[in-house]
Write a protein that holds these residues in place. Structure first.
Motif, PDB file in Angstrom:
ATOM      1  N   ASP A  26     -42.321 -31.626  26.858  1.00  0.00           N
ATOM      2  CA  ASP A  26     -41.019 -30.956  26.872  1.00  0.00           C
ATOM      3  C   ASP A  26     -41.113 -29.581  27.518  1.00  0.00           C
ATOM      4  O   ASP A  26     -40.171 -29.116  28.169  1.00  0.00           O
ATOM      5  N   ALA A  33     -36.190 -34.933  27.260  1.00  0.00           N
ATOM      6  CA  ALA A  33     -35.854 -35.578  25.994  1.00  0.00           C
ATOM      7  C   ALA A  33     -34.353 -35.598  25.728  1.00  0.00           C
ATOM      8  O   ALA A  33     -33.934 -35.946  24.630  1.00  0.00           O
ATOM      9  N   LEU A  36     -32.828 -38.716  24.188  1.00  0.00           N
ATOM     10  CA  LEU A  36     -33.188 -38.848  22.774  1.00  0.00           C
ATOM     11  C   LEU A  36     -32.333 -37.926  21.918  1.00  0.00           C
ATOM     12  O   LEU A  36     -31.749 -38.332  20.901  1.00  0.00           O
ATOM     13  N   ARG A  37     -32.227 -36.657  22.371  1.00  0.00           N
ATOM     14  CA  ARG A  37     -31.394 -35.714  21.625  1.00  0.00           C
ATOM     15  C   ARG A  37     -29.954 -36.208  21.545  1.00  0.00           C
ATOM     16  O   ARG A  37     -29.301 -36.096  20.504  1.00  0.00           O
ATOM     17  N   VAL A  40     -29.634 -38.980  18.966  1.00  0.00           N
ATOM     18  CA  VAL A  40     -29.663 -38.452  17.596  1.00  0.00           C
ATOM     19  C   VAL A  40     -28.351 -37.744  17.275  1.00  0.00           C
ATOM     20  O   VAL A  40     -27.783 -37.898  16.188  1.00  0.00           O
ATOM     21  N   ALA A  41     -27.860 -36.995  18.254  1.00  0.00           N
ATOM     22  CA  ALA A  41     -26.616 -36.252  18.022  1.00  0.00           C
ATOM     23  C   ALA A  41     -25.458 -37.205  17.758  1.00  0.00           C
ATOM     24  O   ALA A  41     -24.601 -36.946  16.908  1.00  0.00           O
ATOM     25  N   THR A  44     -25.823 -38.229  14.111  1.00  0.00           N
ATOM     26  CA  THR A  44     -25.759 -37.235  13.047  1.00  0.00           C
ATOM     27  C   THR A  44     -24.514 -36.356  13.096  1.00  0.00           C
ATOM     28  O   THR A  44     -24.100 -35.825  12.071  1.00  0.00           O
ATOM     29  N   THR A  45     -23.937 -36.190  14.283  1.00  0.00           N
ATOM     30  CA  THR A  45     -22.815 -35.254  14.373  1.00  0.00           C
ATOM     31  C   THR A  45     -21.627 -35.646  13.487  1.00  0.00           C
ATOM     32  O   THR A  45     -21.022 -34.764  12.865  1.00  0.00           O
ATOM     33  N   VAL A  47     -21.696 -37.073  10.613  1.00  0.00           N
ATOM     34  CA  VAL A  47     -22.055 -36.672   9.244  1.00  0.00           C
ATOM     35  C   VAL A  47     -21.925 -35.162   9.102  1.00  0.00           C
ATOM     36  O   VAL A  47     -21.368 -34.648   8.116  1.00  0.00           O
ATOM     37  N   GLN A  48     -22.446 -34.446  10.100  1.00  0.00           N
ATOM     38  CA  GLN A  48     -22.383 -32.983  10.025  1.00  0.00           C
ATOM     39  C   GLN A  48     -20.948 -32.496   9.995  1.00  0.00           C
ATOM     40  O   GLN A  48     -20.607 -31.578   9.247  1.00  0.00           O
ATOM     41  N   LEU A  51     -19.575 -33.054   6.632  1.00  0.00           N
ATOM     42  CA  LEU A  51     -20.142 -32.113   5.666  1.00  0.00           C
ATOM     43  C   LEU A  51     -19.566 -30.716   5.850  1.00  0.00           C
ATOM     44  O   LEU A  51     -19.321 -30.007   4.877  1.00  0.00           O
ATOM     45  N   SER A  52     -19.372 -30.301   7.090  1.00  0.00           N
ATOM     46  CA  SER A  52     -18.891 -28.927   7.316  1.00  0.00           C
ATOM     47  C   SER A  52     -17.379 -28.852   7.246  1.00  0.00           C
ATOM     48  O   SER A  52     -16.815 -27.762   7.214  1.00  0.00           O
ATOM     49  N   TRP A  54     -15.408 -29.823   4.808  1.00  0.00           N
ATOM     50  CA  TRP A  54     -14.861 -30.025   3.473  1.00  0.00           C
ATOM     51  C   TRP A  54     -13.834 -28.969   3.116  1.00  0.00           C
ATOM     52  O   TRP A  54     -13.057 -29.132   2.207  1.00  0.00           O
TER      53      TRP A  54
END
Lengths: 269, 161
Positions: A26, A33, A36-37, A40-41, A44-45, A47-48, A51-52, A54
């Motif tokens: 890297d 990468a 890959l990032r 993943v984003a 997960t985004t 969920v994030q 979560l943020s 609320w």
């Protein structure tokens, strides 16, 4: 249980080596990468954001509104300031039949360029009708003349450039002369921004005399009777051809903001 | 008998530790939850497990937005911390205060690495921010670390790890 522990050690060593390899890769190729990032984003985004998110949606909406209103206030304040400057400009330019095109200085010639005149760039150009050799003024007086025109911008050669010499009238009698930035040899040194008036005839020149432009044929590049500066001192007579004096221009070219390009609509309209 | 449930539980805990800071109110210092999971595993299971859990947590931190540059550097740092905490395992049973202190030291080490790297000119960080992050981690670990250690102990009891 020796075997599982051994396997664990080997796994740990391999993964550690792979991680170190990934770091080196890297560093050597940033961006390798990114897929890959991105993957993943994508996972997960959501969920994030859940979560943020609320907190109350109202807070977010009100924050947005407040930011929009603050931007609007800034815009209106700027408009008001511009309006006031334009009024001043209109009141100040009572010197003839003209139409003014307001313009803003958007760029200065860098002081570090090896060969450079004193020029600024305005945000109006040939699309607004600006042509070369038009006079540019500000509230205080003469700024310079247009030397280059692009579609949406134009460059102005300022009074005070070594190449600029302006024909002027001065004093109550309207004596003729010329104002330039480079004094003839033998004169006392000038301070920054000061210009030299060379008298053409025998008209006496005195401290405090107002200097205005003489005007050019067809009002290009300079229209007549634009305030230019004030005589601040008269040079001693040392046998030069014409009397000379120091002129302090009304316009400080270092703090130019709102200016106007002068259109002379003679014969038209 | 298998180690799989233990690995799954730790993975779940790590994902939660990486994602939960999103729910943290903006403006408050962020606690480092990943180091708590790593510490619990390492203090119960030793350096190798600590290294693996640290690697996994670091990779998650590297990859989950906003992520970190370069890829894998966080993983290596957390792996180092996992190994160090694993080496401290034998002393951890002496007092319930010791895991907490060890975790605090580990967190300080991670933040210190970050601070030193920033001081060397790579990245940018505010010292006060680091300090507050460390304090927040310590405060959160007062509650979270015993719970995580309890989870690890249960895993050991059921021979799941």
């Amino acid at each position: 249980m020796p075997r599982p522990r051994r396997a664990l050690h080997v796994t740990a060593a391999v993964l550690l080596a792979l991680t170190a390899g990934a770091t080196v890769a890297d560093l050597a190729r940033p961006g390798l990468a990114d897929p890959l990032r991105g993957a993943v984003a994508q996972v997960t985004t959501p969920v994030q954001s859940v979560l943020s998110g609320w907190d109350d949606a109202r807070v977010a909406r009100l924050t947005q509104e407040r930011n929009a209103l603050a931007a609007e206030v800034t815009r209106l304040e700027e408009q008001l300031r511009r309006q006031r400057q334009l009024e001043d400009l209109d009141r100040a330019t009572s010197w003839g039949d003209h139409r003014l095109l307001p313009a803003r200085v958007v760029a200065y010639a860098p002081g570090t360029s090896p060969v450079g005149g004193r020029t600024v760039t305005l945000d109006v150009g040939s699309e607004d009708g600006v042509a070369e050799d038009q006079t540019v003024v500000s509230v205080d007086g003469l700024v310079g003349r247009v030397v280059r025109v692009a579609a949406r911008s134009s460059d102005v050669l300022l009074l005070g450039d070594p190449g600029v010499v302006v024909g002027v009238r001065f004093g109550p009698e309207g004596g003729l002369g010329s104002v330039g930035a480079v004094p003839t040899p033998g004169l006392p040194p000038r301070e920054h921004g000061e210009l030299t008036l060379t008298v053409a005839g025998d008209t006496p020149v005195a401290v405090g005399d107002d200097v205005t432009t003489l005007g050019s044929p067809d009002d290009r590049p300079y229209v007549a009777r634009v305030p230019l500066g004030t005589v601040t001192s008269v040079d001693p007579d040392r046998g030069q051809l014409g009397r000379t004096a120091v002129v302090r221009p009304h316009v400080d070219p270092d703090v130019l903001d709102l200016v106007a390009v002068v259109f002379v609509d003679r014969g038209r309209r | 008998m298998s180690a799989l449930p233990g690995a799954a539980v730790r993975a779940l805990l790590l994902v939660a530790a990486v994602l939960l800071p999103s729910a943290w109110p903006a403006g408050l210092p962020r606690a480092d939850l990943v180091v708590l999971v790593v510490a619990a595993a390492a203090l119960m299971r030793g350096p190798t497990t600590g290294l693996l859990v640290g690697l996994a947590g670091g990779w998650l931190l590297d990859l989950v937005p906003p992520g970190a540059e370069p890829l894998g550097a966080t993983a290596l740092a957390y792996a180092l911390v996992g190994v160090l905490l694993g080496l401290a395992r034998r002393y951890a049973a002496a007092s319930p205060l010791l895991p907490w202190l060890a975790t605090g030291a580990a967190s300080a080490l991670l933040l210190g690495v970050r601070g030193v790297v920033a001081a060397a000119g790579v990245g940018r960080v505010a010292p006060a921010e680091l300090l507050w992050s460390w304090v927040a981690t310590l405060l959160v670990s007062v509650v979270a670390l015993p719970l995580l250690l309890l989870v690890e102990r249960r895993l050991v009891e059921r021979r799941w790890a």
